[in-house]
Design a protein around this motif. Structure first.
Motif: not given
Length: 697
Positions: A3-12, A60-65, A147-150
């Protein structure tokens, strides 16, 4: 299914803080904010309150920021209970989100809560340990977690017996991403840390739907589809799941492959369930037998015509327990759905067929035709099977019933779990399961409201239990294990190719503990996500079909064991006589070239593995062997092969038992041809090992 991840959303400015969850479950190490508010149901007469298992809301992709984040889900939960009573639950986020794990160990964790829920510890992402973060502990609440893994496409776990030194059972785990294939890791401290994930544990690159099972303290089996042929490849690990290089076989034999092989783009092919080892506790001769259930068309013509997968098969390896680097399977047909039945129209590939063995070597299979949950048993190690019995009864009779799973122990104690609807019809049919919904019109309902979800199909988790599972007509008693409606609407049984709702993905599992109690993990999306206001603004009502939801894992367990469970008896009998005896061989020459093979002349079948470390060159036979012949103390055969994991090669092989002549151990000769003029030839004499031929001219 992958499957694919549920989706992306913007985070800050997202920050994950590890805090204990307050409430009735006392789950520990939970991230905050959580994917959904903690849910604890009222329970039922037979099962504990259904409890949600905590997950982070976002990764988060790229850490909490990071500017983006994956929405976290927890679907396709699998559960196991080890010999010391430790309960594990694993679920997937989807590629490339990785997998999540929870653990409750009576030896080290708090006692069950007063309401009989369990204080699970959230263990983070085992397939992300030491690769993209600094160890397992930093997968939870770490500002550097990307936020990602192999992996995350599929997951499975197994449990071994306690290690003789540490007295702690090993926990193997695998996670899937199509390329390169399967990631493997394991824990020797009940999930608190894992070995560095190995993303190359599958010998064949490009894989789908892997499963695991384990026996003894370190032996683990891994099965998966080779996407080049859809053969079911089986590998064995002797190091607890760090590598899977100690044994190889294929579960679809040459006689069955025409009906079950080929890629789904051109053939119907097959759908595999979980591999199972006979790990009986009574020293029955079948201990160590390996079973692989799958569904496929009934014959070659149906396969070529992409017809429904209406037949259920089991591959049986009785030589896997010998521990040789090569082993093989013989396939038996359990059942074929007759013309005009739901199974002939819908097929039996309603994810997934499942299989279990009990403590006396009896074998049990379940599958769904989208209406019935069907059950069959074998008292002779998979060779013959009882006429299928419909397990679902009462309110589930004639309704949509999918996602069967089975567990067994003692003598004939069998538990079957599945997902059942409150109405008849195909679970994938939106007109029946989601009346009044028009998704292509921005979520409008045909009655002009946004509450048509009230009219949708309601789904619950059901469990049926028998204490005479290998009787000709086993008697099952059915109960409802879920204490609330866990999902409404359609349920897809088509994997990634399904057009219906896949919020629950493709399966859930039941496992038995040492007290013979059923432990059930399942995906559930009945709670609207806290992210709803940003993901589907204006559509966040409980009955709004467009409300944003994510599937998360839930857990419940049987409150009290069935007092009628039988723990004494006799072992399952050997299969009917007349099965072909096998030739076997394994050894190495002075150059450290390693050879292992097993074969039968009638019906022709076999497995060859060969490794020349100087090249390096690895050869595995593909879909058995052919042309088995004998000359004196030698056997010769050939067939198709995979070389270094790639298709398109052929081999010819011979081995001679020199011990019969008193001139040494054994000799071998191998020749391999392939694309672009590839040619390899080697002859050698064993300096260690053996060759044993059971049939000679």
């Amino acid at each position: 299914m992958r499957g694919l991840v549920k989706g992306l959303c913007f985070a800050s400015m997202l920050l994950f803080i590890v805090v204990p969850v307050s409430g009735q479950t006392n789950e520990r190490n939970c991230p905050s904010p959580s994917a959904i508010p903690e849910f604890v149901g009222p329970g039922t007469a037979k099962f504990s309150p259904n409890q949600s298992l905590c997950l982070p809301e976002l990764a988060p992709i790229g850490g909490s920021f990071g500017p983006l984040a994956f929405v976290v889900q927890g679907v396709e939960p699998g559960d196991r209970v080890d010999p010391q009573g430790t309960v594990y639950v694993v679920s997937i986020r989807g590629v490339p989100g990785g997998v999540d794990l929870w653990r409750w160990a009576p030896a080290i964790d708090p006692l069950p809560n007063a309401n009989q829920t369990l204080p699970f510890k959230y263990e983070g992402q085992p397939d992300n340990c030491g690769i993209l973060t600094d160890g397992c502990a930093n997968n939870v609440g770490s500002p550097t977690n990307p936020g990602i893994a192999p992996g995350g496409g599929d997951a499975d776990i197994a449990v071994n017996a306690p290690d003789p030194g540490t007295h702690i059972p090993n926990l193997p785990l695998t996670s899937l991403t199509l390329v390169p294939g399967v990631t493997g890791t394991h824990s020797t401290n009940r999930g608190d840390s894992f070995s560095p994930p190995n993303p190359l544990v599958a010998l064949i690159p490009g894989d789908d739907r892997q499963w695991n099972d384990a026996i003894d303290s370190k032996t683990v089996y891994l099965v998966y589809h080779d996407v080049g042929t859809f053969e079911i490849d089986v590998q064995r690990s002797n190091d607890g799941g760090v590598t899977y290089l100690n044994g190889f076989g294929q579960a679809i034999d040459p006689q069955t492959f025409p009906a079950a092989g080929g890629v789904p783009a051109t053939n119907s092919a097959n759908l595999l369930g979980q591999v199972r080892i006979d790990d009986n506790e009574n020293s029955c001769p079948s201990r160590g037998n390996l079973y692989q259930i799958f569904v496929a068309p009934d014959n070659l013509q149906e396969n070529l015509g992409t017809r429904p997968l209406r037949s259920v098969y089991v591959g049986v390896s009785r030589d896997a327990k010998l521990g040789l680097p090569a082993f093989m399977f013989h396939d038996y047909k359990i059942f074929t759905s007759p013309t005009g039945s739901p199974g002939a129209g819908n097929g039996t590939a309603n994810i997934f067929p499942a299989l279990a063995t009990d403590d006396f070597g009896f074998v049990y299979a379940v599958w769904s035709d989208n209406t019935n949950i069907l059950f069959s048993s074998s008292s002779d190690h998979g060779a013959t099977w009882t006429a299928p019995l419909r397990v679902n009864q009462g309110r589930t009779t004639g309704m949509a019933n999918v996602f069967p799973w089975v567990a067994a122990d003692a003598n004939g104690h069998v538990v079957v779990a599945w997902l059942g609807a409150d109405r008849a019809g195909n679970s994938n049919d939106r007109s029946v399961m989601e009346p009044g919904h028009v998704p292509e019109q921005n979520g409008a309902c045909t009655d002009g409201t946004n509450t048509c979800m009230r009219k949708w199909a309601n789904w619950n988790v059901y469990v049926a239990e028998a204490v005479n599972g290998h009787a000709a007509a086993a008697a099952f008693a059915q109960v409802t294990a879920s204490d609330h409606v866990i999902h409404r609407g359609t349920v897809s049984t088509g994997g990634l190719g399904g057009g219906a709702d896949r919020s629950l993905a493709d399966f859930f599992q039941v496992a038995l503990d040492g007290q013979h109690r059923a432990n059930v993990s399942f995906a559930d999306d009945h709670v609207v996500s806290p992210l709803c206001s940003s993901q589907s603004p204006g559509h966040c009502g409980d009955d709004d079909p467009e409300s944003f939801r994510v599937g998360v894992s839930y857990f419940t367990r049987q409150l009290k064991a069935n007092a009628k469970v039988v723990t004494t008896g006799s072992c399952a009998v050997d299969p009917p006589q007349g099965a072909a005896v096998e030739d076997e061989g394994a050894g190495a020459d002075a150059s450290h070239d390693a050879v292992a093979f097993v074969d039968t002349p009638s019906p022709e079948n076999g497995t060859l593995v060969y490794n020349d470390p100087s090249m390096p060159l690895n050869v595995q036979s593909s879909v058995g062997v052919s042309g088995v012949s004998y000359s004196g103390s030698c056997v010769t055969f050939g067939g198709n092969a995979k070389v270094n994991g790639q298709l398109g090669y052929q081999f010819n092989f011979s081995a001679c038992d020199l011990s019969a002549l008193g001139t040494g151990i054994a000799s071998f000769s191998i020749a391999v041809t392939g694309p672009e003029g590839f040619y390899y030839q080697k002859s050698g004499t064993f300096t260690s090992g053996f060759v044993k031929l059971h049939a000679r001219l």
